[in-house]
Design an enzyme around this catalytic site. Structure first.
Site, PDB file in Angstrom:
ATOM      1  N   GLN A  57      10.798  -4.507  31.733  1.00 40.90           N
ATOM      2  CA  GLN A  57      11.454  -3.751  33.230  1.00 40.90           C
ATOM      3  C   GLN A  57      11.493  -4.881  33.693  1.00 40.90           C
ATOM      4  O   GLN A  57      11.161  -5.150  34.808  1.00 40.90           O
ATOM      5  CB  GLN A  57      10.223  -2.804  34.010  1.00 40.90           C
ATOM      6  CG  GLN A  57      10.393  -1.974  35.302  1.00 40.90           C
ATOM      7  CD  GLN A  57      11.507  -1.314  35.452  1.00 40.90           C
ATOM      8  OE1 GLN A  57      11.899  -1.276  34.665  1.00 40.90           O
ATOM      9  NE2 GLN A  57      11.806  -0.933  36.369  1.00 40.90           N
TER      10      GLN A  57
ATOM     11  N   SER B 121       2.143  12.663   8.078  1.00 37.33           N
ATOM     12  CA  SER B 121       0.497  12.800   8.601  1.00 37.33           C
ATOM     13  C   SER B 121       0.236  13.275   7.330  1.00 37.33           C
ATOM     14  O   SER B 121      -1.666  12.817   7.068  1.00 37.33           O
ATOM     15  CB  SER B 121       0.902  12.646   9.865  1.00 37.33           C
ATOM     16  OG  SER B 121       1.212  12.592  10.511  1.00 37.33           O
TER      17      SER B 121
ATOM     18  N   ARG C  85      11.374 -16.769  38.214  1.00 37.65           N
ATOM     19  CA  ARG C  85      12.687 -16.187  38.559  1.00 37.65           C
ATOM     20  C   ARG C  85      12.686 -15.199  40.437  1.00 37.65           C
ATOM     21  O   ARG C  85      11.184 -15.384  41.084  1.00 37.65           O
ATOM     22  CB  ARG C  85      12.588 -14.464  38.575  1.00 37.65           C
ATOM     23  CG  ARG C  85      13.265 -13.612  38.637  1.00 37.65           C
ATOM     24  CD  ARG C  85      14.803 -14.126  38.031  1.00 37.65           C
ATOM     25  NE  ARG C  85      16.067 -12.551  38.682  1.00 37.65           N
ATOM     26  CZ  ARG C  85      17.152 -13.395  38.706  1.00 37.65           C
ATOM     27  NH1 ARG C  85      17.951 -14.020  38.250  1.00 37.65           N
ATOM     28  NH2 ARG C  85      18.317 -11.935  38.705  1.00 37.65           N
TER      29      ARG C  85
ATOM     30  N   GLU D 198      -0.312   3.110   9.954  1.00 40.03           N
ATOM     31  CA  GLU D 198      -1.321   3.625   9.353  1.00 40.03           C
ATOM     32  C   GLU D 198      -1.515   4.882  10.396  1.00 40.03           C
ATOM     33  O   GLU D 198      -3.458   4.393  10.591  1.00 40.03           O
ATOM     34  CB  GLU D 198      -2.310   1.720   9.926  1.00 40.03           C
ATOM     35  CG  GLU D 198      -2.849   1.622   9.432  1.00 40.03           C
ATOM     36  CD  GLU D 198      -2.049   0.853   8.148  1.00 40.03           C
ATOM     37  OE1 GLU D 198      -1.376   1.409   7.754  1.00 40.03           O
ATOM     38  OE2 GLU D 198      -3.385   0.240   7.527  1.00 40.03           O
TER      39      GLU D 198
ATOM     40  N   PRO E 273       8.027  11.397   0.782  1.00 45.21           N
ATOM     41  CA  PRO E 273       9.571  12.021   1.791  1.00 45.21           C
ATOM     42  C   PRO E 273       8.610  13.018   2.060  1.00 45.21           C
ATOM     43  O   PRO E 273       8.475  13.067   3.728  1.00 45.21           O
ATOM     44  CB  PRO E 273      10.426  12.079   1.016  1.00 45.21           C
ATOM     45  CG  PRO E 273      10.042  11.171   0.137  1.00 45.21           C
ATOM     46  CD  PRO E 273       8.471  10.857  -0.916  1.00 45.21           C
TER      47      PRO E 273
ATOM     48  N   PHE F  44       1.003  -0.760   0.098  1.00 41.99           N
ATOM     49  CA  PHE F  44      -0.005   0.185   0.019  1.00 41.99           C
ATOM     50  C   PHE F  44       0.719   1.136  -0.053  1.00 41.99           C
ATOM     51  O   PHE F  44       1.364   1.348   1.143  1.00 41.99           O
ATOM     52  CB  PHE F  44      -0.617   0.116   1.551  1.00 41.99           C
ATOM     53  CG  PHE F  44      -1.715   1.073   1.381  1.00 41.99           C
ATOM     54  CD1 PHE F  44      -3.336   0.874   0.957  1.00 41.99           C
ATOM     55  CD2 PHE F  44      -1.628   1.970   2.265  1.00 41.99           C
ATOM     56  CE1 PHE F  44      -4.157   2.608   1.149  1.00 41.99           C
ATOM     57  CE2 PHE F  44      -2.152   3.283   2.756  1.00 41.99           C
ATOM     58  CZ  PHE F  44      -2.806   3.325   1.846  1.00 41.99           C
TER      59      PHE F  44
ATOM     60  N   THR G 278       5.894  -0.747   3.417  1.00 46.50           N
ATOM     61  CA  THR G 278       6.108  -2.018   4.017  1.00 46.50           C
ATOM     62  C   THR G 278       5.854  -3.230   2.984  1.00 46.50           C
ATOM     63  O   THR G 278       4.889  -2.989   1.916  1.00 46.50           O
ATOM     64  CB  THR G 278       5.224  -2.802   5.117  1.00 46.50           C
ATOM     65  OG1 THR G 278       5.245  -1.431   6.146  1.00 46.50           O
ATOM     66  CG2 THR G 278       4.865  -3.905   5.335  1.00 46.50           C
TER      67      THR G 278
ATOM     68  N   GLY H 106      17.356  -6.912  33.816  1.00 52.53           N
ATOM     69  CA  GLY H 106      18.752  -6.606  33.565  1.00 52.53           C
ATOM     70  C   GLY H 106      18.795  -7.473  32.149  1.00 52.53           C
ATOM     71  O   GLY H 106      18.690  -7.401  30.896  1.00 52.53           O
TER      72      GLY H 106
HETATM   73  C1  LIG Z   1       7.856   0.898  10.042  1.00 54.26           C
HETATM   74  C2  LIG Z   1       6.448   1.181   9.075  1.00 54.26           C
HETATM   75  C3  LIG Z   1       6.082   0.865   8.003  1.00 54.26           C
HETATM   76  C4  LIG Z   1       5.703   1.797   7.728  1.00 54.26           C
HETATM   77  N1  LIG Z   1       4.699   1.044   6.153  1.00 54.26           N
HETATM   78  C5  LIG Z   1       3.853   2.266   5.306  1.00 54.26           C
HETATM   79  C6  LIG Z   1       3.427   1.059   4.289  1.00 54.26           C
HETATM   80  O1  LIG Z   1       3.238   0.447   3.684  1.00 54.26           O
HETATM   81  N2  LIG Z   1       2.563   1.908   3.464  1.00 54.26           N
HETATM   82  C7  LIG Z   1       3.125   3.676   3.566  1.00 54.26           C
HETATM   83  O2  LIG Z   1       2.095   4.500   2.882  1.00 54.26           O
HETATM   84  N3  LIG Z   1       3.516   3.648   4.451  1.00 54.26           N
HETATM   85  C8  LIG Z   1       4.136   3.285   5.203  1.00 54.26           C
HETATM   86  N4  LIG Z   1       4.728   3.892   6.928  1.00 54.26           N
HETATM   87  C9  LIG Z   1       4.104   5.738   7.059  1.00 54.26           C
HETATM   88  C10 LIG Z   1       3.801   5.789   8.007  1.00 54.26           C
HETATM   89  O3  LIG Z   1       2.388   5.627   7.772  1.00 54.26           O
HETATM   90  C11 LIG Z   1       4.344   7.615   8.402  1.00 54.26           C
HETATM   91  O4  LIG Z   1       5.426   7.197   9.173  1.00 54.26           O
HETATM   92  C12 LIG Z   1       3.211   7.857   9.378  1.00 54.26           C
HETATM   93  O5  LIG Z   1       2.300   7.990   8.674  1.00 54.26           O
HETATM   94  C13 LIG Z   1       3.881   9.707   9.739  1.00 54.26           C
HETATM   95  O6  LIG Z   1       4.521   9.724   9.241  1.00 54.26           O
HETATM   96  P1  LIG Z   1       5.612  10.969   9.583  1.00 54.26           P
HETATM   97  O7  LIG Z   1       6.762   9.229   9.067  1.00 54.26           O
HETATM   98  O8  LIG Z   1       6.371  12.134   7.795  1.00 54.26           O
HETATM   99  O9  LIG Z   1       5.384  11.589  10.263  1.00 54.26           O
HETATM  100  P2  LIG Z   1       4.737  13.572  10.268  1.00 54.26           P
HETATM  101  O10 LIG Z   1       3.813  13.199   9.721  1.00 54.26           O
HETATM  102  O11 LIG Z   1       6.154  14.133   9.778  1.00 54.26           O
HETATM  103  O12 LIG Z   1       5.028  13.252  11.512  1.00 54.26           O
HETATM  104  C14 LIG Z   1       5.699  13.292  12.841  1.00 54.26           C
HETATM  105  C15 LIG Z   1       5.442  13.952  14.246  1.00 54.26           C
HETATM  106  O13 LIG Z   1       4.499  14.872  13.957  1.00 54.26           O
HETATM  107  C16 LIG Z   1       2.942  14.144  14.383  1.00 54.26           C
HETATM  108  N5  LIG Z   1       1.945  15.129  13.587  1.00 54.26           N
HETATM  109  C17 LIG Z   1       1.668  15.728  12.416  1.00 54.26           C
HETATM  110  N6  LIG Z   1       0.922  16.139  12.050  1.00 54.26           N
HETATM  111  C18 LIG Z   1       0.048  15.783  13.597  1.00 54.26           C
HETATM  112  C19 LIG Z   1      -0.934  17.004  13.774  1.00 54.26           C
HETATM  113  N7  LIG Z   1      -1.669  17.534  12.726  1.00 54.26           N
HETATM  114  N8  LIG Z   1      -1.125  16.898  15.382  1.00 54.26           N
HETATM  115  C20 LIG Z   1      -0.850  16.198  16.179  1.00 54.26           C
HETATM  116  N9  LIG Z   1       1.008  16.031  15.384  1.00 54.26           N
HETATM  117  C21 LIG Z   1       1.013  15.894  14.705  1.00 54.26           C
HETATM  118  C22 LIG Z   1       3.129  12.654  13.974  1.00 54.26           C
HETATM  119  O14 LIG Z   1       2.530  11.990  15.056  1.00 54.26           O
HETATM  120  C23 LIG Z   1       4.348  12.573  14.719  1.00 54.26           C
HETATM  121  O15 LIG Z   1       4.418  12.638  15.776  1.00 54.26           O
HETATM  122  C24 LIG Z   1       5.700   3.163   7.191  1.00 54.26           C
HETATM  123  C25 LIG Z   1       6.248   4.009   8.642  1.00 54.26           C
HETATM  124  C26 LIG Z   1       6.687   2.505   9.546  1.00 54.26           C
HETATM  125  C27 LIG Z   1       7.942   3.200  10.590  1.00 54.26           C
END
Ligand SMILES: Cc1cc2nc3c(=O)[nH]c(=O)nc-3n(C[C@H](O)[C@H](O)[C@H](O)COP(=O)(O)OP(=O)(O)OC[C@H]3O[C@@H](n4cnc5c(N)ncnc54)[C@H](O)[C@@H]3O)c2cc1C
Length: 392
Positions: free
Chosen positions: A345, A132, A268, A372, A128, A123, A158, A349
């Site tokens: 915890q 969110s 333990r 997600e 980059p 999906f 993923t 250790g």
């Molecule tokens: C292991 C893994 C698997 C993944 N698999 C997929 C996949 O299969 N397909 C896919 O499309 N994506 C995938 N992702 C991407 C994932 O969905 C995004 O990392 C996620 O949506 C967050 O986007 P970002 O990393 O750009 O963080 P950002 O959007 O930059 O967010 C950074 C921080 O700011 C906070 N933030 C952002 N906006 C707000 C708001 N409006 N209010 C409060 N806080 C906010 C966020 O909660 C976060 O703490 C995967 C990520 C990981 C780690």
């Protein structure tokens, strides 16, 4: 305690057995080598877990969201990474379930389910600079005649490096923002589909997250899922369907850590008595177990609502399924983080060493708070639903 139908009970038993017999013995090695466990994916295929919600004529189990949650929970009890691969695969299939027409389904499912090949789906929404805020995606699909030309880069996908098929979201009309986003079905073999770098992750090691680059990929109009401009709704419907399964994954990870910690506390001895005899330890275990059961109840409640076939967005909103789905994900992920941290915890250790699985479970649990839609974003969804009728 879940009250499962015969079919759900059978699916759960099959998943539980596979998890115990085949996945658990591999969990530590998958985490340490990071190699994609194709042998397990072949087994998932054999057991129908890659086609959980597809019709039986394609080898599917004709299952539902509850079935998906049950399978993912069982696998996650022993390995987060081994559960993430079929979870992400099924999420990749969901846009097709939600939006493809009968002809497209026939074409895609028969290709996906061919007997001699194990096909994984991904999906692809995140970019980059658009996580969110996925609506700010830069990937475009420009229409020329009967074709679209797909250009852009998706990140952290993923199964990205191992998938044969991708559900991809791209803008066909950037000026319309979310209303200009469309969904496409893209095959790995199309010229211009390039696998970019894979991330070196904290946890869920063994499942890959990878960049996918689209360099002028020529798509037929038959690759469009639904209509132009429906992509955003398809993505949001998919995430509403899939969030309980992420919740189930978190419940599974938490249950696995709790079970291990309980066994450890029983064996333990310190100060001449079992850890389990200390009230401080008992209270911790009681809170952990209560959190896991509460999370499980939310997950299967949300899954049940979705299985009442209220997929369509307007109906779904009307009965608050978006909210329930987000609650299941956010609560379970937070419980998993807390329970796995407490499990480390409780082992003291030793919990901090790689000899025991709880540190792996803690690293895996963290991911469930991020993907997600992060847990902050889930809280935005929940609050928006609560205040829906009051906001101007
Ligand atoms: C292991 C893994 C698997 C993944 N698999 C997929 C996949 O299969 N397909 C896919 O499309 N994506 C995938 N992702 C991407 C994932 O969905 C995004 O990392 C996620 O949506 C967050 O986007 P970002 O990393 O750009 O963080 P950002 O959007 O930059 O967010 C950074 C921080 O700011 C906070 N933030 C952002 N906006 C707000 C708001 N409006 N209010 C409060 N806080 C906010 C966020 O909660 C976060 O703490 C995967 C990520 C990981 C780690």
């Amino acid at each position: 305690m879940l009250n499962l139908s015969d079919k759900h009970g059978m699916i759960q038993k099959i998943a539980e057995k596979l998890a115990k017999d085949k996945v658990a013995p591999r969990a530590k090695e998958i985490d340490s080598t990071g190699a994609f466990p194709w042998d397990l994916v072949d087994l998932y295929k054999k057991h129908g877990f890659l086609y959980l919600m597809l019709p039986e004529k394609f080898g599917g189990l004709d299952g539902d969201i509850t079935s998906l949650c049950l399978v993912i929970e069982e696998l996650a009890k022993v390995s987060g990474a081994a559960s993430l691969i079929p979870l992400a695969h099924n999420v990749g299939v969901m846009p097709i379930m939600v939006a493809a027409n009968d002809e497209q389904k026939e074409h895609i499912y028969s290709k996906m389910c061919q007997a001699d090949k194990t096909c994984v789906v991904a999906f692809a929404l995140t970019e980059p600079d658009a996580g969110s805020d996925a609506s700010h995606m830069r990937t475009t699909a420009v229409k020329e005649g009967d074709h679209y030309y797909l250009n852009g880069k998706k990140s952290m996908i993923t199964n990205g490096a191992n998938a044969q098929f991708y559900s991809v979201f791209a803008s066909t009309n950037p000026s319309k923002r979310t209303q200009g986003i469309s969904a496409f079905f893209v095959e790995r073999d199309y010229p211009g589909v390039i696998i970019g770098k894979s991330e070196d992750k904290m946890g869920m090691i063994g499942s890959d997250i990878t960049e996918i680059i689209f360099d002028n990929v020529r798509l037929e109009k038959e690759n469009l899922l639904g209509k132009e401009g429906q992509g955003w709704d398809i993505a949001m419907s998919t995430l509403n369907l899939s969030r309980p399964a992420v919740g189930a994954q978190a419940v599974g990870i938490a249950q696995g850590a709790l079970d291990f910690a309980v066994e450890y506390a029983w064996k333990r001895v310190q100060f001449g008595q079992k850890l389990a005899d200390f009230e401080g330890v008992q209270f911790m275990v009681a809170d952990m177990a209560t959190g896991v059961e509460a999370a499980r109840a939310l997950v299967y409640d949300a899954a049940h609502l979705l299985d009442m076939k209220v997929y369509e967005r307007d109906k779904m909103s009307a009965i608050g399924v978006d909210k329930m789905s987000a609650m299941a994900k956010v609560y379970s992920a937070d419980v998993a983080m807390k329970v796995t941290t407490d499990a480390v915890q409780l082992l003291g250790g030793y919990g901090y060493t790689k000899e025991y699985p709880v540190e792996r479970m803690m690293r895996d649990a963290k991911a469930t708070q991020i993907y997600e839609g992060t847990n902050q974003v889930q809280r935005v969804v929940i609050a928006r639903d609560i205040f829906r009728n009051r906001m101007g």
